[in-house]
Design a protein around this motif. Structure first.
Motif: not given
Length: 286
Positions: A157-164, A258-259
């Motif tokens: 499992c994962a997601l995209i960890d966007y730079d704010r 995982f991010a």
């Protein structure tokens, strides 16, 4: 049929687009755009050449990233999305598209939320059991790079960890984005909805980076199924929300999601004013 690590994607498109319709009505512009925004699902608003809808571009990006089996979750009264995408062709880049219907339960005035929508898709595609799939909103234009990173991740499992700071949106809007809490290895520990200044200060990394979610995920079918089936209704909104189901998953299985860090802009259609911005983006990037 177990698809394993293949290019399976769920696009959530059954929402009522309430914020878009309200903002379009408040604008009182009388334009074709306002008419579209009030009458149509957000993802079907014409933003491209010859009125191509927003969803065309998301599906083309998905195809470019390697997805070849797409399920679109639609509302029970939808006709427009089905009519446009039910046959492989130019608008989908030849990709196979099927549909899952999210119905409004008796006694409710609106659909049951994003977790319920995803569960509808998974029940429609039980042949995905034992494999993985990506899920995303229909009103965010995720890049092929972001979608490919999820497709290729080795993690269950994962997601995209966007730079704010890389998201080109107003301070008022970005303050509403959910902030990600991660452990030292980069695995998700929590999702902070509507973070306050103290949350922002606490969650900045050594480089000053804040990671936010734009609701694009990769799931193991078997791992997310239980949390989706048990997620409670939100006490205020009365919906079953996908981030809450993710919270249940990582509580049960720490280190399972995982991010994946990424710094880029994600065009979206939240309000009426976004239509012009998306057009400018497409004109510059097509």
């Amino acid at each position: 049929m177990n698809r394993g690590p293949g290019g399976a994607l769920v696009v959530l498109a059954a929402g009522l687009s309430s914020r878009m319709k309200k903002s379009a009505a408040a604008a009182r512009s009388g334009t074709a755009d306002a008419g579209d925004a009030i009458a149509k699902s957000k993802s079907m608003i014409g933003v491209g050449k010859e009125g191509r809808p927003f969803l065309d571009y998301l599906l083309l990006n998905a195809r470019s990233a390697g997805y070849d089996d797409i399920v679109i979750v639609v509302g029970e009264h939808d006709a427009e999305i089905r009519a446009r995408y039910e046959r492989p062709g130019e608008v989908t880049g030849g990709v196979s598209v099927s549909f899952a219907v999210q119905r409004v339960s008796p006694g409710r005035a609106k659909p049951g939320g994003t977790a319920d929508a995803l569960l509808c898709a998974m029940r429609e595609r039980r042949d995905w059991r034992g494999g993985k799939f990506t899920v995303c909103n229909s009103d965010n234009l995720y890049s092929p790079d972001a979608m490919r990173r999820l497709l290729e991740t080795p993690h269950p499992c994962a997601l995209i960890d966007y730079d704010r700071d890389a998201l080109r949106v107003s301070d008022a809007r970005i303050a509403q984005f959910a902030v990600l809490e991660k452990d030292a290895r980069g695995f998700l520990r929590g999702i902070i909805e509507k973070p306050g200044p103290e949350d922002i200060a606490r969650l900045r990394d050594a480089r000053g980076r804040i990671g936010v979610s734009m609701n694009i995920w990769r799931f193991s079918y078997d791992m997310i199924l239980g949390p989706l089936e048990t997620v409670p209704l939100h006490p205020v909104r009365g919906e079953k929300e996908l981030p809450v189901a993710v919270g249940l998953l990582i509580h049960e299985r720490p280190g399972s999601m995982f991010a994946i860090p990424l710094s880029e802009h994600v065009p979206d259609l939240t309000s009426f004013e976004d239509i012009a911005e998306v057009r400018k983006y497409l004109a510059a990037h097509q």
